[in-house]
Structure formats: C-alpha cells, structure tokens
Design a protein around this motif. Structure first.
Motif, PDB file in Angstrom:
ATOM      1  N   ALA A  71       0.833  -1.207   0.000  1.00  0.00           N
ATOM      2  CA  ALA A  71       0.000   0.000   0.000  1.00  0.00           C
ATOM      3  C   ALA A  71       0.868   1.258   0.000  1.00  0.00           C
ATOM      4  N   LEU A  72       1.971   1.236   0.747  1.00  0.00           N
ATOM      5  CA  LEU A  72       2.876   2.385   0.747  1.00  0.00           C
ATOM      6  C   LEU A  72       3.540   2.558  -0.614  1.00  0.00           C
ATOM      7  N   GLY A  73       3.927   1.438  -1.236  1.00  0.00           N
ATOM      8  CA  GLY A  73       4.504   1.536  -2.571  1.00  0.00           C
ATOM      9  C   GLY A  73       3.512   2.054  -3.588  1.00  0.00           C
ATOM     10  N   GLN A  74       2.262   1.619  -3.495  1.00  0.00           N
ATOM     11  CA  GLN A  74       1.239   2.098  -4.426  1.00  0.00           C
ATOM     12  C   GLN A  74       0.956   3.579  -4.220  1.00  0.00           C
ATOM     13  N   LEU A  75       1.073   4.052  -2.975  1.00  0.00           N
ATOM     14  CA  LEU A  75       0.911   5.479  -2.706  1.00  0.00           C
ATOM     15  C   LEU A  75       1.935   6.297  -3.492  1.00  0.00           C
ATOM     16  N   LEU A  76       3.184   5.858  -3.512  1.00  0.00           N
ATOM     17  CA  LEU A  76       4.219   6.566  -4.260  1.00  0.00           C
ATOM     18  C   LEU A  76       3.995   6.455  -5.762  1.00  0.00           C
ATOM     19  N   VAL A  77       3.529   5.287  -6.210  1.00  0.00           N
ATOM     20  CA  VAL A  77       3.275   5.108  -7.641  1.00  0.00           C
ATOM     21  C   VAL A  77       2.175   6.057  -8.104  1.00  0.00           C
ATOM     22  N   ASP A  78       1.090   6.126  -7.367  1.00  0.00           N
ATOM     23  CA  ASP A  78      -0.019   6.987  -7.764  1.00  0.00           C
ATOM     24  C   ASP A  78       0.327   8.469  -7.636  1.00  0.00           C
ATOM     25  N   ARG A  79       1.132   8.805  -6.651  1.00  0.00           N
ATOM     26  CA  ARG A  79       1.443  10.216  -6.406  1.00  0.00           C
ATOM     27  C   ARG A  79       2.426  10.768  -7.430  1.00  0.00           C
ATOM     28  N   PHE A  80       3.488   9.998  -7.749  1.00  0.00           N
ATOM     29  CA  PHE A  80       4.563  10.528  -8.570  1.00  0.00           C
ATOM     30  C   PHE A  80       4.686   9.849  -9.939  1.00  0.00           C
ATOM     31  N   GLN A  81       3.832   8.853 -10.248  1.00  0.00           N
ATOM     32  CA  GLN A  81       3.865   8.162 -11.536  1.00  0.00           C
ATOM     33  C   GLN A  81       5.242   7.555 -11.818  1.00  0.00           C
ATOM     34  N   VAL A  82       5.779   6.865 -10.837  1.00  0.00           N
ATOM     35  CA  VAL A  82       7.086   6.228 -10.953  1.00  0.00           C
ATOM     36  C   VAL A  82       6.918   4.733 -10.704  1.00  0.00           C
ATOM     37  N   ALA A  83       7.945   3.977 -11.061  1.00  0.00           N
ATOM     38  CA  ALA A  83       8.002   2.554 -10.716  1.00  0.00           C
ATOM     39  C   ALA A  83       8.701   2.409  -9.371  1.00  0.00           C
TER      40      ALA A  83
END
Length: 542
Positions: free
Chosen positions: A107-119
C-alpha cells in the motif's frame, strides 16, 4: 507501541551510486549491470522477507521485471552526476503479522506510484538476528523518471528539489500521508496504537492542550536517533558480549572468567585481579579529588616562592585560554582576572596583586573599549541611523572605568564582557537588514549591465543572484530580523542595567566630599560661573 520512522534519500551517480546495485541489495537477487559490466550478487544475503515491483497503470510489462527495469533506468541517465533513484525507508509496526506487514508495504509503494507516476521496488526486510527484533521495515526504491506507456519519460519528484522550503514542505506532506496509511492498516488489524509523524515536542504540546497531561509527560523524553547500518555494524564488531542462558548460566560465566584469568597470568599478560574497593564510584571520587587539587595548586600562581606577587600579565594575555573540557562563554583573560580578584579579596593583598596584573587589566579594558567603538562604527555605516538611547547607555557603561570594584566585588569582569558581547550582537543585528538591502541594489545594478544580452550566462547568474538577494528582504525575513533586533536590544538593556546596579560608579558629589575645599576659591568660582573639573586616572594603590 508503534514507532514512526520514514526517511528519504537520493542516489547520485556523482557519488558512485548505482540504482542496479541498490535494487539488487534491497531485493536480494543477482543481476548484471549492463552499462558497467559489473555483477551484483546478493542472492545469499539474509533478511529479505518479500520484494515486488510496482508500476503505474498502462506501463509496459517489462517494468514489473526488477532486473530489466533497473538496467533500463540506469541507461536512461546519461549525465555523470545524474540522480538515478530515490528511496523511502519506512518502519513497519511489529504488532502486525507478516501478511499484514506485506499488505502495508504494498500500500505504501502504491501510494508513491499513484502520487509521482514512478516505478517502485517494494522490499520488506526482517530484523537482524543480533538487533532489535521489532525492526521490521520496508525499502521503497523509486525510479528517477516517470513511467508511462512508452517506458521511462521525464524527471519525476521535482517537488522534492524545490527551493525556499518547497522541498521540505513536500517531504512533510509525504510523511503525513505515510502516517495515514499506517494508521489505517493498524485500525483494520484491530490495534489501538497509532503512529504520529510529528516531533515529540509537538505531540507533547498537543497532548497538554487537550488536557492529557499523563501522555504529555510520557512524550517529554529524549528522541531516539537512527544509527544506520554502518554504525551498528562497527558497534557490533567493537563490542564483545558473552552471555550464558539456561540453568547454570552464572556458574558457567564464572568458570570461564577464572580460566581466562589463569591463562593470562601464565602467559605473562597484563590481566590482574581488580581490588574489591575499586569501583565506578571510587573512580569518580578520585577524579574529583584530583581536579580540586589542581585548582588549589593553580590558584597562587601569581605569587613566587617568597610570597611576593609576580607580574605575568603579558604571558597571561598572550596564552590565556580555556582549559580543555571546560565550556564557558568568557575568555581566558576574563576568567583569570576574576580569579585574581577573588584571591585578592581572600588574602587581603588586593593592591599588590592588582598592581602585578596592571598590564593585563589595561589590555583587557582596552579590548572592551575597542568592542564598544567597533559596534558604534558599525552602526554609523547605516545612512541616517538614529542611535537608540539603549545603545548609548550601554556604550557609556562599557567604556566607564570601575576601578573601585576590581578587588571588592565579584563577577565584574564577567558582567562587563557579557555587556560587550551584547553590544556587539546588537550592532550586528541592526546592520544586517541594511546589508541585505544593499545586496539587492548591487544585484539590480549587476543585472542592468546585461540588458543587451538577457539570455547570456552572465545575465542568468545575475538574475539568480537578484532572486537570492530579494529573498533576504522578504516580509517574513524582515519580521525575523526585527524580532532578533528586539531580542538583542533587550539582552543589551538587561546586561547594562545589571552592570550599573551591581557595580555603580560613585557620583561626583561623593568623590568631592573627601577633597579639601578652599571656600574662598569656591565662592569665587561660583560667582564667575566657570566650573572646571579635573578627573585624574586612579592608581591601584593600597
């Protein structure tokens, strides 16, 4: 109790970092860096509980292959000092189960993915066998570029590089979002404990405002510091601990100690029995006794073997310094003169000792006058400035001689030097806004010289210099500078009032009371209306 820990750091090629090596170490796999030809083998490392790649919706399928993606991420950066990736390290609550911690990490990783559009590479690490068994944490390795349908694109996470506090605000926001995700998973798991991204001081203040004084008292503690893997590894190698558990553990330890001691004695080692009375408290008493004896030996240093005073002013002024381990706001000369004054009062030989140190006293007085004069000259640099009455009074008090208090009162030298420091600080605070305005004018003049070539490198540097100088005259900075000026003025005023109160100079009427008067001459002078006052320099005489 859940402890909050979330930090961010960057990996730069200029520092020798590699995103391929970072991914291999955190995920625990073997990979070949195609760009450098180096192999990174971490498949045998312990502590990796889980790892998985996350990418934005619509990204190519190869972005979910960690080895392919991080090689492509490294190849996308061509500069020698390029930032290759960022990492967010978050502590996972130990009260959650392994599956719950894995869900929280994703969930924390998905938060960063959705926020910054990064892998993001999500790697959950278990506690070390030799460390705290509650140290479950996740490494979230983010790509330096955004990931779209065509793969790696433009630079990502630009908000963390913003200037004038923008990067700090973005970091605080992501820490707050991480806190909300962790608290949501703790609530779903049925735990009452929560994490808080704020400092302990802010949490204690909030608890006190809400009336929860017991929690405020608990939060009023010294914050723990994250040591890092390098420091922990050094401490583990440098520290030897022998522990015996189970039945007979104490006897086993004692037997091992006796065998080791006997071996050292036979081999001629330096190990020997420790006296029963030699403990930590005894060592502290010995240290205190030694310090007291050193102070007593150093006190009569101004006297020779026959009991006469010895003048050491020149050497004291040149080499007087604060002893090692002693932290004091006063200079070595001030501390020495204060010690001489105390010794003069205790022995009754004040005149002899002050005459012996006359050169040092004169040099010290001249230094205080120079401080006052320099502060006045600094203030005069500001065009049209009006010298405030507080500074005038402090300046007068600083240059005034207080000879009668040298050997009769304590802390004269300390208080005088404190006033000198306060005067100097006040002058620096007052001159700072003027210098900031002058820097803006100079930057504007430098920029006007490049009007014919506004796109040149020199013009760009001039515009940047102007922007930096304008930031120093912003309303917020001006308010801070005014607050500092008020604080410096208040400290200077308090130091001046304390000096005038404790070491008051006798008035002229009091001084003239002991002088024989010639009534005839006095009446003639009064009739003429012409008074002449002669102030002679006092001497250190008995």
């Amino acid at each position: 109790m859940a402890i909050y820990h979330a930090t961010m750091k960057s990996f730069s090629r200029g520092k020798g970092d590699s995103s391929v090596a970072a991914a291999a170490y955190r995920a625990g796999f073997d990979v070949l860096d195609v760009g450098t030809g180096l192999g990174h083998n971490y498949s045998r490392r312990h502590g990796v509980a889980f790892h998985q790649m996350l990418s934005p919706r619509g990204a190519p399928s190869w972005c979910l292959d960690a080895k392919k993606f991080w090689n492509a991420n490294e190849a996308a950066e061509t500069r020698l000092n390029a930032r290759v990736c960022r990492e967010v390290e978050v502590s996972l609550p130990h009260s959650l189960s392994a599956d719950q911690r894995q869900e929280l990490a994703l969930a924390l990783g998905q938060l960063l993915v959705d926020r910054f559009q990064v892998a993001v590479l999500v790697a959950v690490h278990k506690p070390s066998n030799q460390g705290d068994q509650r140290n479950h944490h996740v490494h979230l390795l983010m790509s330096a570029r955004k990931v779209g349908a065509d793969g790696l694109g433009e630079r990502a996470c630009a908000e963390f590089d913003a200037r004038q506090g923008g990067g700090t605000r973005a970091l605080r926001q992501i820490r707050k979002d991480i806190e909300q995700v962790i608290n949501g998973h703790l609530a779903m798991a049925g735990h009452k404990s929560r994490v808080d991204h704020r400092s302990l001081r802010a949490q204690a203040r909030d608890a006190a405002l809400q009336g929860d004084f017991e929690r405020a008292r608990t939060l009023t503690r010294k914050p723990m510091r994250h040591l890092g893997k390098a420091r922990v590894a050094v401490e583990r190698k440098a520290k030897f601990t022998a522990e015996m558990h189970g039945v007979g553990g104490k006897e086993a330890v004692m037997s091992l100690s006796r065998i080791l001691m006997a071996h050292m004695k036979l081999s001629g080692g330096i190990l020997h029995d420790t006296p029963s009375r030699h403990n930590h408290a005894a060592a502290l008493r010995d240290l205190r006794r030694e310090q007291l004896s050193n102070d007593n030996d150093a006190a009569p240093a101004a006297w020779d073997a026959t009991g006469n005073p010895v003048s050491q002013a020149k050497s004291r002024l040149a080499g007087a310094s604060v002893p090692s381990g002693i932290h004091t706001p006063y200079s070595g000369q001030t501390r020495h003169l204060s010690r001489v004054a105390r010794l003069a009062r205790s022995t009754g030989k004040d005149a002899e000792m002050l005459n012996a140190e006359a050169k040092l006293i004169e040099d010290w007085l001249e230094a205080q006058r120079e401080v006052a004069q320099q502060a006045l000259e600094v203030l005069r640099l500001v065009p049209g400035i009006q010298i405030e009455p507080e500074f005038q009074q402090a300046h007068s008090a600083l240059v005034c001689r207080r000879v009668d208090s040298y050997a009769s009162k304590s802390f004269l030298f300390e208080d005088t030097e404190s006033l000198a420091n306060a005067v100097s600080t006040y002058a620096r605070m007052v001159i700072r806004p003027y210098r900031a305005r002058m820097e803006v004018l100079n930057a504007q003049a430098a920029l006007s010289e490049h009007g014919n070539a506004p796109t040149s490198h020199a013009a760009i540097r001039a515009r940047r210099a102007l922007a930096r100088s304008k930031a120093h005259v912003s309303p917020r900075i001006v308010a801070i500078q005014n607050w500092r000026i008020n604080q410096a003025r208040q400290k200077m005023k308090e130091a001046c009032e304390s000096l005038e109160k404790n070491f008051a100079v006798p008035k002229l009427e009091d001084l003239s009371a002991d002088v024989p008067r010639n009534e005839a001459n006095e009446s003639a002078a009064q009739q003429a209306g012409n008074w002449e006052l002669t102030i002679r320099r006092p001497r250190f005489a008995p």
